[in-house]
Design a protein around this motif. Structure first.
Motif, PDB file in Angstrom:
ATOM      1  N   THR A   1      -8.636  14.665   2.840  1.00 15.86           N
ATOM      2  CA  THR A   1      -9.319  13.875   1.980  1.00 15.86           C
ATOM      3  C   THR A   1      -8.639  13.962   0.617  1.00 15.86           C
ATOM      4  N   ALA A   2      -8.866  15.529   0.053  1.00 13.53           N
ATOM      5  CA  ALA A   2      -8.507  15.894  -1.025  1.00 13.53           C
ATOM      6  C   ALA A   2      -7.117  15.439  -1.520  1.00 13.53           C
ATOM      7  N   LEU A   3      -6.034  15.515  -0.626  1.00 10.19           N
ATOM      8  CA  LEU A   3      -4.846  14.967  -0.722  1.00 10.19           C
ATOM      9  C   LEU A   3      -4.706  13.553  -1.118  1.00 10.19           C
ATOM     10  N   SER A   4      -5.538  12.659  -0.393  1.00 12.30           N
ATOM     11  CA  SER A   4      -5.384  11.178  -0.588  1.00 12.30           C
ATOM     12  C   SER A   4      -6.220  10.902  -2.108  1.00 12.30           C
ATOM     13  N   LEU A   5      -7.131  11.733  -2.251  1.00 15.32           N
ATOM     14  CA  LEU A   5      -7.762  11.631  -3.796  1.00 15.32           C
ATOM     15  C   LEU A   5      -6.998  11.831  -4.786  1.00 15.32           C
ATOM     16  N   SER A   6      -6.387  12.937  -4.519  1.00 13.75           N
ATOM     17  CA  SER A   6      -5.369  13.441  -5.712  1.00 13.75           C
ATOM     18  C   SER A   6      -4.369  12.434  -6.022  1.00 13.75           C
ATOM     19  N   LEU A   7      -3.603  11.944  -4.958  1.00 12.89           N
ATOM     20  CA  LEU A   7      -2.729  10.964  -4.728  1.00 12.89           C
ATOM     21  C   LEU A   7      -3.043   9.678  -5.662  1.00 12.89           C
ATOM     22  N   ALA A   8      -4.167   9.451  -5.115  1.00 14.56           N
ATOM     23  CA  ALA A   8      -4.824   7.899  -5.705  1.00 14.56           C
ATOM     24  C   ALA A   8      -5.162   8.237  -7.373  1.00 14.56           C
ATOM     25  N   LEU A   9      -5.725   9.543  -7.627  1.00 13.72           N
ATOM     26  CA  LEU A   9      -5.865   9.691  -9.074  1.00 13.72           C
ATOM     27  C   LEU A   9      -4.614   9.652  -9.923  1.00 13.72           C
ATOM     28  N   MET A  10      -3.377  10.083  -9.227  1.00 13.71           N
ATOM     29  CA  MET A  10      -2.336  10.137  -9.975  1.00 13.71           C
ATOM     30  C   MET A  10      -1.336   8.706  -9.772  1.00 13.71           C
ATOM     31  N   LYS A  11      -1.776   7.947  -8.998  1.00 11.91           N
ATOM     32  CA  LYS A  11      -1.294   6.792  -8.825  1.00 11.91           C
ATOM     33  C   LYS A  11      -0.938   6.187 -10.341  1.00 11.91           C
ATOM     34  N   PRO A  12      -1.536   6.021 -11.134  1.00 13.27           N
ATOM     35  CA  PRO A  12      -1.158   5.242 -12.559  1.00 13.27           C
ATOM     36  C   PRO A  12      -0.028   6.023 -13.269  1.00 13.27           C
ATOM     37  N   HIS A  13      -0.185   7.381 -12.866  1.00 14.41           N
ATOM     38  CA  HIS A  13       1.351   8.003 -13.437  1.00 14.41           C
ATOM     39  C   HIS A  13       2.284   8.355 -12.557  1.00 14.41           C
ATOM     40  N   GLN A  14       2.951   7.341 -12.089  1.00 14.67           N
ATOM     41  CA  GLN A  14       4.058   7.440 -11.377  1.00 14.67           C
ATOM     42  C   GLN A  14       5.151   8.438 -11.489  1.00 14.67           C
ATOM     43  N   ALA A  15       5.706   9.007 -10.481  1.00 14.33           N
ATOM     44  CA  ALA A  15       6.555   9.785 -10.595  1.00 14.33           C
ATOM     45  C   ALA A  15       7.900   9.826 -11.011  1.00 14.33           C
TER      46      ALA A  15
ATOM     47  N   MET B   1       0.790  -1.125   0.058  1.00 12.58           N
ATOM     48  CA  MET B   1      -0.009   0.038   0.055  1.00 12.58           C
ATOM     49  C   MET B   1       1.008   1.250   0.199  1.00 12.58           C
ATOM     50  N   LYS B   2       0.784   2.046  -0.964  1.00 13.24           N
ATOM     51  CA  LYS B   2       1.445   3.265  -1.127  1.00 13.24           C
ATOM     52  C   LYS B   2       1.008   4.313  -0.284  1.00 13.24           C
ATOM     53  N   ILE B   3       1.478   5.604  -0.201  1.00 11.36           N
ATOM     54  CA  ILE B   3       1.008   6.621   0.603  1.00 11.36           C
ATOM     55  C   ILE B   3      -0.359   7.122   0.486  1.00 11.36           C
ATOM     56  N   SER B   4      -1.077   7.058  -0.820  1.00 10.46           N
ATOM     57  CA  SER B   4      -2.058   7.526  -0.958  1.00 10.46           C
ATOM     58  C   SER B   4      -3.044   6.397  -0.193  1.00 10.46           C
ATOM     59  N   GLY B   5      -2.729   5.271  -0.063  1.00 12.73           N
ATOM     60  CA  GLY B   5      -3.597   4.364   0.721  1.00 12.73           C
ATOM     61  C   GLY B   5      -3.572   4.802   2.058  1.00 12.73           C
ATOM     62  N   HIS B   6      -2.437   4.842   2.480  1.00 11.89           N
ATOM     63  CA  HIS B   6      -2.393   4.945   3.884  1.00 11.89           C
ATOM     64  C   HIS B   6      -2.855   6.445   4.406  1.00 11.89           C
ATOM     65  N   LEU B   7      -2.751   7.567   3.605  1.00 14.47           N
ATOM     66  CA  LEU B   7      -3.247   8.697   3.805  1.00 14.47           C
ATOM     67  C   LEU B   7      -4.865   8.348   3.752  1.00 14.47           C
ATOM     68  N   ALA B   8      -5.460   7.695   2.688  1.00 11.03           N
ATOM     69  CA  ALA B   8      -6.978   7.473   2.772  1.00 11.03           C
ATOM     70  C   ALA B   8      -7.559   6.921   4.200  1.00 11.03           C
ATOM     71  N   VAL B   9      -6.777   6.007   4.764  1.00  6.23           N
ATOM     72  CA  VAL B   9      -7.007   5.120   6.008  1.00  6.23           C
ATOM     73  C   VAL B   9      -7.044   6.280   6.989  1.00  6.23           C
ATOM     74  N   VAL B  10      -5.968   6.985   7.062  1.00  7.08           N
ATOM     75  CA  VAL B  10      -5.851   8.181   8.195  1.00  7.08           C
ATOM     76  C   VAL B  10      -7.139   9.078   8.130  1.00  7.08           C
ATOM     77  N   ALA B  11      -7.356   9.442   6.736  1.00  5.95           N
ATOM     78  CA  ALA B  11      -8.406  10.302   6.629  1.00  5.95           C
ATOM     79  C   ALA B  11      -9.799   9.728   7.028  1.00  5.95           C
ATOM     80  N   GLY B  12     -10.035   8.530   6.715  1.00 11.16           N
ATOM     81  CA  GLY B  12     -11.338   8.063   7.047  1.00 11.16           C
ATOM     82  C   GLY B  12     -11.584   7.682   8.530  1.00 11.16           C
TER      83      GLY B  12
END
Length: 136
Positions: free
Chosen positions: A36-50, A1-12
């Motif tokens: 919540t917005a940050l976790s959503l944004s990172l999840a949307l960018m997940k397919p486009h890895q940095a 689980m990447k940071i977006s997943g961890h952030l989503a759990v923390v936000a939830g």
């Protein structure tokens, strides 16, 4: 689980705890909306890895990601306010309609602030990626 997943759990978990407390502070809900917005944004960018981006593209990418996060924060915050109002179902809501509309009015400045913050982070990431080349 990447940071977006961890952030989503923390936000939830934070939203679950926050929604059970009698509180009408706009700062708390704005912070939760931004998280919540940050976790959503990172999840949307997940397919486009940095890792696939060149350092020169990072400022523009982070600017767009920051603008998206700021705009989403302007949308998720009123939704969280509505969620808490519906969950508690008081005669006098925790967050009245004028307060919710005032948050929606802040969407453009929040998107601009997110874009500027993202641009600054992108410049720092670009400099960090180019640092070994200049040093050695």
């Amino acid at each position: 689980m990447k940071i977006s997943g961890h952030l989503a759990v923390v936000a939830g978990v934070a939203i679950l705890l926050w929604s059970s407390v009698e509180d009408s502070d706009a700062r708390a809900v704005a912070g939760l909306g931004a998280l919540t917005a940050l976790s959503l944004s990172l999840a949307l960018m997940k397919p486009h890895q940095a890792g696939r981006w060149r350092p020169g593209q990072l400022p523009a990418l982070c600017l767009l990601l920051g603008a998206l996060t700021g705009a989403l924060a302007g949308l998720t915050t009123p939704l969280l306010m509505l969620f808490k109002n519906l969950r508690h179902a008081h005669i006098f809501p925790d967050y009245p309609l004028p307060m919710t509309l005032a948050i929606l009015e802040r969407l453009p400045p929040w998107a601009l602030a997110g874009a500027l913050a993202g641009f600054g982070i992108g410049i720092l990431l670009k400099l960090r990626a180019e640092w070994p080349e200049k040093r050695g």
